[in-house]
Design a protein around this motif. Sequence first.
Motif, PDB file in Angstrom:
ATOM      1  N   THR A 263       0.807  -1.224   0.000  1.00 37.19           N
ATOM      2  CA  THR A 263       0.000   0.000   0.000  1.00 37.19           C
ATOM      3  C   THR A 263       0.841   1.275   0.000  1.00 37.19           C
ATOM      4  O   THR A 263       0.285   2.372  -0.054  1.00 37.19           O
ATOM      5  CB  THR A 263      -0.934   0.035   1.237  1.00 37.19           C
ATOM      6  N   GLU A 264       2.172   1.172   0.083  1.00 36.00           N
ATOM      7  CA  GLU A 264       2.991   2.392   0.141  1.00 36.00           C
ATOM      8  C   GLU A 264       3.220   2.931  -1.264  1.00 36.00           C
ATOM      9  O   GLU A 264       4.278   2.783  -1.863  1.00 36.00           O
ATOM     10  CB  GLU A 264       4.323   2.145   0.847  1.00 36.00           C
ATOM     11  N   THR A 265       2.202   3.598  -1.762  1.00 35.37           N
ATOM     12  CA  THR A 265       2.230   4.182  -3.094  1.00 35.37           C
ATOM     13  C   THR A 265       1.150   5.250  -3.162  1.00 35.37           C
ATOM     14  O   THR A 265       0.204   5.241  -2.372  1.00 35.37           O
ATOM     15  CB  THR A 265       1.971   3.097  -4.169  1.00 35.37           C
ATOM     16  N   ASN A 266       1.298   6.161  -4.098  1.00 33.35           N
ATOM     17  CA  ASN A 266       0.254   7.152  -4.339  1.00 33.35           C
ATOM     18  C   ASN A 266      -0.784   6.670  -5.334  1.00 33.35           C
ATOM     19  O   ASN A 266      -1.794   7.333  -5.559  1.00 33.35           O
ATOM     20  CB  ASN A 266       0.877   8.461  -4.834  1.00 33.35           C
ATOM     21  N   ASP A 267      -0.532   5.513  -5.933  1.00 35.46           N
ATOM     22  CA  ASP A 267      -1.510   4.915  -6.845  1.00 35.46           C
ATOM     23  C   ASP A 267      -2.596   4.212  -6.043  1.00 35.46           C
ATOM     24  O   ASP A 267      -2.345   3.693  -4.950  1.00 35.46           O
ATOM     25  CB  ASP A 267      -0.834   3.905  -7.773  1.00 35.46           C
ATOM     26  N   THR A 268      -3.780   4.153  -6.597  1.00 36.69           N
ATOM     27  CA  THR A 268      -4.888   3.473  -5.921  1.00 36.69           C
ATOM     28  C   THR A 268      -5.287   2.173  -6.613  1.00 36.69           C
ATOM     29  O   THR A 268      -6.185   1.480  -6.134  1.00 36.69           O
ATOM     30  CB  THR A 268      -6.126   4.386  -5.854  1.00 36.69           C
ATOM     31  N   ILE A 308      -5.160   4.351  -0.401  1.00 37.22           N
ATOM     32  CA  ILE A 308      -6.518   3.947  -0.026  1.00 37.22           C
ATOM     33  C   ILE A 308      -7.503   5.080  -0.271  1.00 37.22           C
ATOM     34  O   ILE A 308      -8.588   4.887  -0.821  1.00 37.22           O
ATOM     35  CB  ILE A 308      -6.563   3.523   1.458  1.00 37.22           C
ATOM     36  N   LYS A 309      -7.113   6.266   0.186  1.00 34.73           N
ATOM     37  CA  LYS A 309      -7.917   7.481   0.029  1.00 34.73           C
ATOM     38  C   LYS A 309      -9.366   7.244   0.478  1.00 34.73           C
ATOM     39  O   LYS A 309      -9.599   6.886   1.624  1.00 34.73           O
ATOM     40  CB  LYS A 309      -7.817   8.006  -1.404  1.00 34.73           C
TER      41      LYS A 309
END
Length: 483
Positions: A263-268, A308-309
Amino acid sequence: MNYTEYGNNRYRIVYGIYEGVQQQAIDRLYGLIQQYVPYVLTISPSDERLDMCGEDNLVFIGTMADNCYLRMLYNEGWFKPQTQREGYSIRVDANPRNPERSMIVLQGADPAGVLYAVEDFQRYYIQHEMKYHGYHYNKRYAPFMDAVLPFEKSSYPLIEHRGLWSWGHVIYDYMGYIDHMSELKLNTLVIWNDYAPINARKVVEYAHSKAVKIVWGYSWGWGQQVNPEDPAEITKWTQYVIDTYEQQYLPIGCDGIYFQAFTETNDTIIGGKSISELVVDWVNKICDALFARYPDLWVQFGVHATSIKNEYNKFSTIHPNVWIVWEDAGSFPYHYDPKNIETFDHTYEYTRKLLAVRGARERFGAVFKGFTVLNWDKFEHQKGVHIMGRADKHFIRKRNHERTFYWRYAAPYWLEQVEQLKQIIHLIADSPIQDRIITALVEDGMWECDLHISLALLSELLWDCTVDTKELITVLCHNEIEL
């Protein structure tokens, strides 16, 4: 000065038991008092007959179960014991049987509470009330030599699990690191490694003696190329997770494990699919196998909210035994830069939503940042087992000088934004959920060398976020805590 000239200034410590966490508490108390008196301090167990009307000033320490004098004083109405987990009750006043002498009670609801009673006796009474009593420019008060100042304090933690998070290889003195955690009433340390240190059992044993739980962190896909839709990948990682726990961490008596996935990314999304859905499925399948063997294992899942946002509700189906620990959930106090507070209102509301993901059965965690971090430009993964926290003392001294800059950068922002910090801790403490943990990311900051006011402030608010802010800052400054 001879023995008789000490007059009514001689103290005696009367303890319940001298072992484990309470031994650490008594040792700490003994050292705190001994530094102020010109004689060898006397100590005796509570099962020895004691003249309550005698010449000594008396300090009673322990729990209601192990110190009979505490039970007696409670029955006589002299103090009200604390019963909440890890809580304590302190009273300092004249001896009711001999008003010319003093009596001090340090009662803990449990062994950890005894230790915390000593720490707050030091912080709030000795360092704050005693040392800074009166017009000290003219005549400074002499702790444990001048007449005692009446004092009472009863308290217990509002956040059950309070601690720090660090990579293991940048803890250079694990005893000093844990000692400073204990001084601030922090009770959980999450340590991430590629391999368990060879001295991991010693680390755990020392931490337990200080009422600190050790949670070991390792990858469940973090930092790796994984295909979460491939059944073969799930099978491989499930076996890896179980083998790593059984071979490296189960034998050393750890208190729990912490993991991160992808989950360590800015992509969803990954491959056109939601990261939220993929990681929940990934975690649940691995946890089904893990909990089948170890149903009571404490498992924390570190989730980076950046990927996740607004899909946080998809985590409502995560395994109910898993604690969800949120990182990067907005601005201060989640952000690496402590001065980043522009979106605090949004961060506060986002935290409220995260707290409600699984309703009353939520096991919520948060990692607060804005202290010290790794130098990722020079980072490399460990190639094998290492020795943790046993660095050369000269290196430690030099490293501490270098890292002080970052603590001093952070300090004013934590002090300026303390009311926002209290708001978000209040929110977490007051939420009607099952469990909660808050840790602070403190890695490569030489925490083992000095207490720093930014982290001390956070730690005190994790214990009790209802305290008066100005009074708390005064207390911390009187304790000569570093910026």
